[in-house]
Design an enzyme around this catalytic site. Structure first.
Site, PDB file in Angstrom:
ATOM      1  N   LYS A 176       0.756  -1.217  -0.025  1.00  0.00           N
ATOM      2  CA  LYS A 176      -0.036   0.021   0.087  1.00  0.00           C
ATOM      3  C   LYS A 176       0.981   1.284   0.119  1.00  0.00           C
ATOM      4  O   LYS A 176       1.546   1.585   1.076  1.00  0.00           O
ATOM      5  CB  LYS A 176      -0.815   0.035   1.401  1.00  0.00           C
ATOM      6  CG  LYS A 176      -2.032   1.033   1.103  1.00  0.00           C
ATOM      7  CD  LYS A 176      -2.639   1.623   2.367  1.00  0.00           C
ATOM      8  CE  LYS A 176      -1.774   2.676   3.042  1.00  0.00           C
ATOM      9  NZ  LYS A 176      -1.716   3.714   2.378  1.00  0.00           N
ATOM     10  N   GLY A 228       6.762   5.000   7.994  1.00  0.00           N
ATOM     11  CA  GLY A 228       5.779   6.451   8.120  1.00  0.00           C
ATOM     12  C   GLY A 228       6.167   6.958   9.477  1.00  0.00           C
ATOM     13  O   GLY A 228       7.413   6.730  10.297  1.00  0.00           O
ATOM     14  N   SER A 229       5.197   7.590  10.048  1.00  0.00           N
ATOM     15  CA  SER A 229       5.249   8.397  11.099  1.00  0.00           C
ATOM     16  C   SER A 229       5.411   7.781  12.420  1.00  0.00           C
ATOM     17  O   SER A 229       4.821   6.242  12.175  1.00  0.00           O
ATOM     18  CB  SER A 229       4.151   9.389  11.380  1.00  0.00           C
ATOM     19  OG  SER A 229       2.874   8.620  11.385  1.00  0.00           O
ATOM     20  N   THR A 230       5.930   8.247  13.523  1.00  0.00           N
ATOM     21  CA  THR A 230       5.905   7.551  14.610  1.00  0.00           C
ATOM     22  C   THR A 230       4.441   7.081  15.262  1.00  0.00           C
ATOM     23  O   THR A 230       4.274   6.040  16.016  1.00  0.00           O
ATOM     24  CB  THR A 230       6.740   8.236  15.733  1.00  0.00           C
ATOM     25  OG1 THR A 230       8.195   8.271  15.226  1.00  0.00           O
ATOM     26  CG2 THR A 230       6.773   7.498  17.288  1.00  0.00           C
ATOM     27  N   ALA A 232       1.922   6.725  13.705  1.00  0.00           N
ATOM     28  CA  ALA A 232       1.158   5.503  12.897  1.00  0.00           C
ATOM     29  C   ALA A 232       1.980   4.258  13.070  1.00  0.00           C
ATOM     30  O   ALA A 232       1.315   3.257  13.472  1.00  0.00           O
ATOM     31  CB  ALA A 232       0.911   5.868  11.368  1.00  0.00           C
ATOM     32  N   GLY A 233       3.013   4.279  13.341  1.00  0.00           N
ATOM     33  CA  GLY A 233       3.805   3.092  13.700  1.00  0.00           C
ATOM     34  C   GLY A 233       3.450   2.356  15.122  1.00  0.00           C
ATOM     35  O   GLY A 233       3.473   1.359  15.291  1.00  0.00           O
ATOM     36  N   GLU A 250      10.044   1.548  10.542  1.00  0.00           N
ATOM     37  CA  GLU A 250      10.788   2.609  10.241  1.00  0.00           C
ATOM     38  C   GLU A 250      10.125   3.833  10.478  1.00  0.00           C
ATOM     39  O   GLU A 250       9.418   4.177   9.531  1.00  0.00           O
ATOM     40  CB  GLU A 250      11.417   2.274   8.878  1.00  0.00           C
ATOM     41  CG  GLU A 250      12.041   1.106   8.479  1.00  0.00           C
ATOM     42  CD  GLU A 250      13.629   1.437   9.231  1.00  0.00           C
ATOM     43  OE1 GLU A 250      14.074   2.471   9.681  1.00  0.00           O
ATOM     44  OE2 GLU A 250      14.050  -0.026   9.169  1.00  0.00           O
ATOM     45  N   CYS A 284      13.603  11.406   6.874  1.00  0.00           N
ATOM     46  CA  CYS A 284      13.449  10.856   8.186  1.00  0.00           C
ATOM     47  C   CYS A 284      14.878  10.895   8.935  1.00  0.00           C
ATOM     48  O   CYS A 284      14.961  11.015   9.943  1.00  0.00           O
ATOM     49  CB  CYS A 284      12.878   9.314   8.109  1.00  0.00           C
ATOM     50  SG  CYS A 284      14.039   8.563   7.142  1.00  0.00           S
ATOM     51  N   GLU A 383       9.550  16.710  14.766  1.00  0.00           N
ATOM     52  CA  GLU A 383       9.763  16.164  13.802  1.00  0.00           C
ATOM     53  C   GLU A 383       9.000  17.477  12.845  1.00  0.00           C
ATOM     54  O   GLU A 383       7.815  17.148  12.500  1.00  0.00           O
ATOM     55  CB  GLU A 383       9.674  14.708  13.262  1.00  0.00           C
ATOM     56  CG  GLU A 383      10.131  14.442  11.633  1.00  0.00           C
ATOM     57  CD  GLU A 383       9.922  13.052  11.244  1.00  0.00           C
ATOM     58  OE1 GLU A 383       8.791  12.547  11.475  1.00  0.00           O
ATOM     59  OE2 GLU A 383      10.694  12.276  10.821  1.00  0.00           O
TER      60      GLU A 383
END
Ligand code: NAD
Length: 485
Positions: A176, A228-230, A232-233, A250, A284, A383
C-alpha cells in the site's frame, strides 16, 4: 496527466471494487497530474487472498532465492533504462529536486534491488549446527504474506527496501503506497509485470490510512513492514502485538549533527548540508538539529546562513534546484506553524522564515535557520519535516552527546571533527541506529539501518533486512544423516 482506472491486484490490472479516486497534485504547479482508483477494504481482501494462495500453493516460495533474484535484477535494469522518467514522475508527485531525486529516489532503489539480488546467492538460508545433543538443521524460511506500507517522501526507495528482501526471502506482498505517490508505485508494478513476476506475488493498492489499517489487521497477513510516522507506527505495532503478527517499523527522526570544536567548517558543511535539508527537509534521517560549540557558535551560524542562503530554491524539475516545494498545502501549513511556534518559544530566525519571493504557485517555504534554540523547545524535539534547521549551543563533548540523546527519536546523526578518534567516541555515545563520522553517507545498503527509541523497531538493509522476512526452523537430525545445504 497520468490516469489509471484499474488496480494492480495479484499481478493483473483489475477493476476496483469501489468508485472513489485519488488525485495526485503536483506541488509545484498545484495542478492535478494523476488519478488512480482509491482502493477499498474489498480490494485488500481480494489481494490478500491471491497473495495467500500464491504463497501456500504457487511456485514463488518454492523457487530458489537466485531464481527469484533474477526478477529483481531485471527490474533494476528496467528502472536504470528510464532513470530520468522515474525521477521526473516522482518529482511531479511530491516535489523532490530532480537532481537529488535521480540519485536518491531512483538510482538508490536500483542499488537496493541489486544488493539483494546478489545476497540471494551468498546468504546462508540453511545451516547445519552442532547442537548440544546432536546435529541440527537451522532452516530460514519465508515469513509468509507481507503487508507493506510506505510514506510519500522517498516512495520508490522504501518500496525497494521492502520488496527486494521480501522477494528474495520468498514472500508474497500486498503493497500500500501513500495516497500522495501512487503513480511511481504503479509504474514499478508495470515493470514487475513486464519482467514476468508470477501471478499473485505482488499487489499495489493506493489508499489512505483506514484501508492501510485493514491490511494490517487482516488475519491472512503474516508480517507487516511499515515505514511512516511514529504515531502511525505505534498504532500498527499495537495491532500487530495483539495479533502476535511479525512487524518491523521504520519511523520518524530528529537527528543531531554535532560539530566538535576542532571542526573544519569549510570541509564539513558541504557534506553535512545535503543531509540536513535533503529532499526539501522531508527526510526521516535529516540532520535538523545542528549542535555548535558555544565558543564557535556565531562562526557556525554565519557559515550555515551563508551556505543555506546559496541553495537554489525553485522548480524541482530544474536540475540546478536544491530545494523544491513541500508535498502538500497541509505540509506547508505544518512547517509554517512550526516556524511561528519557534519564534513564540524564543528562538530567532537567522535566515528564511517565509515564502520565497516571486513564487505565487507551489507549496514553497524558504530554507530556514533558527538560532538561540534550546533543545527543550518543540522545534528541537518534534519532527518538522521541512527545510528548517535549529542551531543549538553546547559546552564540551559530553554535553553535545547528552543534547543529541535528549530526544524521543534515535534514527540517524553525525559528528564532524578533525580528530576521528574523538568523533568515534561521540558516535558511540549517541543512542541512534545510523551515524555519520565525517562522512556524507547516511545509509549503506549492505549494513543495518533503523531506529532506536521512537524511531522504529527492526533493521532494514544488509542481511538484517532479509532476516525481517524470514522465520527460523530448527530440525533435529538423526545420527549419521547429513543433509546437503
Ligand atoms: P504517515 O504515518 O502519515 O503515513 C505513512 C503510510 O502509512 C501512508 O501510506 C499512510 O496511508 C499509512 N498509514 C497511516 N496511518 C496508518 C494506520 N493507522 N494503519 C495503516 N496504515 C497507515 O507518514 P507520512 O506523513 O506519509 O510520512 C512521513 C513520515 O515517515 C515521517 O515521520 C518520516 O520520518 C517517516 N519516514 C521514516 C523512514 C525511515 O526509514 N525510518 C523513511 C521515510 C519516512
Amino acid at each position: 496527466m497520468k490516469a489509471y482506472d484499474r488496480l494492480f491486484i495479484g499481478g493483473e490490472w483489475v477493476a476496483p471494487a469501489g468508485t472513489g479516486t485519488i488525485e495526485v497534485i503536483n506541488p509545484t504547479t498545484e495542478e492535478v497530474v494523476g488519478r488512480v482508483p482509491d482502493s477499498t477494504e474489498a480490494d485488500v481482501d481480494k489481494a490478500v487472498a491471491l497473495a495467500r494462495d500464491a504463497f501456500d500453493n504457487g511456485p514463488w516460495p518454492r523457487m530458489t532465492p537466485t531464481e527469484r533474484a533474477e526478477i529483481l535484477t531485471k527490474v533494476s535494469q528496467a528502472i536504470q533504462a528510464d532513470m530520468q522518467g522515474f525521477a521526473e514522475l516522482i518529482t511531479m508527485e511530491m516535489g523532490s529536486p530532480v537532481a537529488w531525486g535521480t540519485m536518491a529516489q531512483v538510482f538508490a532503489p536500483t542499488m537496493i534491488l541489486d544488493y539483494y539480488a546478489g545476497l540471494a546467492s551468498t546468504f546462508q538460508f540453511d545451516e547445519v549446527r552442532q547442537g548440544l545433543m546432536g546435529e541440527v538443521l537451522v532452516a530460514k524460511e519465508p515469513v509468509g504474506v507481507v503487508g507493506a506500507i510506505s510514506p510519500w517522501n522517498v516512495p520508490m526507495f522504501i518500496a525497494a527496501a521492502k520488496l527486494a528482501p521480501a522477494f528474495v526471502a520468498g514472500c508474497t506482498v500486498v503493497f500500500k503506497p501513500a495516497p500522495e505517490t501512487p503513480l511511481d508505485a504503479f509504474r514499478l508494478a508495470e515493470v514487475f509485470e513486464a519482467v514476468g513476476l508470477p501471478k499473485g506475488v505482488l499487489s499495489v493498492l493506493p489508499a489512505g490510512r483506514e484501508v492501510g489499517e485493514h491490511l494490517v489487521r487482516h488475519p491472512a497477513i503474516n508480517k507487516v513492514s511499515f515505514t511512516g510516522s511514529t504515531v502511525a507506527g505505534k498504532k500498527i505495532g499495537g495491532i500487530c502485538g495483539e495479533q502476535l503478527k511479525r512487524f518491523s517499523l521504520e519511523l520518524g527522526g530528529k537527528s543531531a549533527a554535532v560539530l566538535l570544536d576542532d571542526v573544519n567548517l569549510a570541509e564539513a558543511l558541504p557534506m553535512l548540508l545535503p543531509n540536513a535539508i535533503m529532499n526539501n527537509g522531508e527526510a526521516c534521517i535529516a540532520q535538523t538539529r545542528i549542535l555548535a560549540p558555544r565558543d564557535r557558535y556565531q562562526e557556525v551560524v554565519d557559515a550555515l546562513v551563508e551556505s543555506v542562503s546559496a541553495m537554489k530554491v525553485g522548480d524541482p524539475l530544474d536540475p540546478a534546484v536544491e530545494v523544491g516545494p513541500l508535498v502538500a498545502e497541509r505540509q506547508r501549513d505544518r512547517v509554517e506553524g512550526y516556524i511561528k511556534l519557534g519564534q513564540e518559544e524564543g528562538a530567532k530566525v537567522a535566515l528564511g522564515g517565509g515564502r520565497p519571493a516571486g513564487m505565487d504557485k507551489g507549496w514553497f517555504v524558504e530554507p530556514t535557520v533558527f538560532v538561540n534554540v534550546d533543545n527543550s523547545m518543540r522545534i528541537a524535539q518534534e519532527e518538522i519535516f521541512g527545510p528548517v534547521l535549529a542551531v543549538i549551543p553546547y559546552d564540551g563533548d559530553a554535553e553535545a552527546v547528552s543534547i543529541a540523546n535528549d530526544s524521543s527519536y534515535g534514527l540517524c546523526g553525525s559528528v564532524w571533527t578533525s580528530d576521528p578518534e574523538r568523533g568515534l567516541k561521540v558516535a558511540r555515545g549517541v543512542r541512534t541506529g545510523t551515524y555519520m563520522l565525517n562522512s556524507p553517507i547516511p545509509i549503506d545498503f549492505s549494513t543495518p539501518f533503523g531506529g532506536y527509541k521512537d524511531s522504529g523497531m527492526g533493521r532494514e538493509f544488509g542481511p538484517d533486512g532479509l532476516e525481517l522476512f524470514l522465520e527460523k526452523k530448527s530440525i533435529n537430525l538423526p545420527a549419521g544423516f547429513s543433509p546437503s545445504v
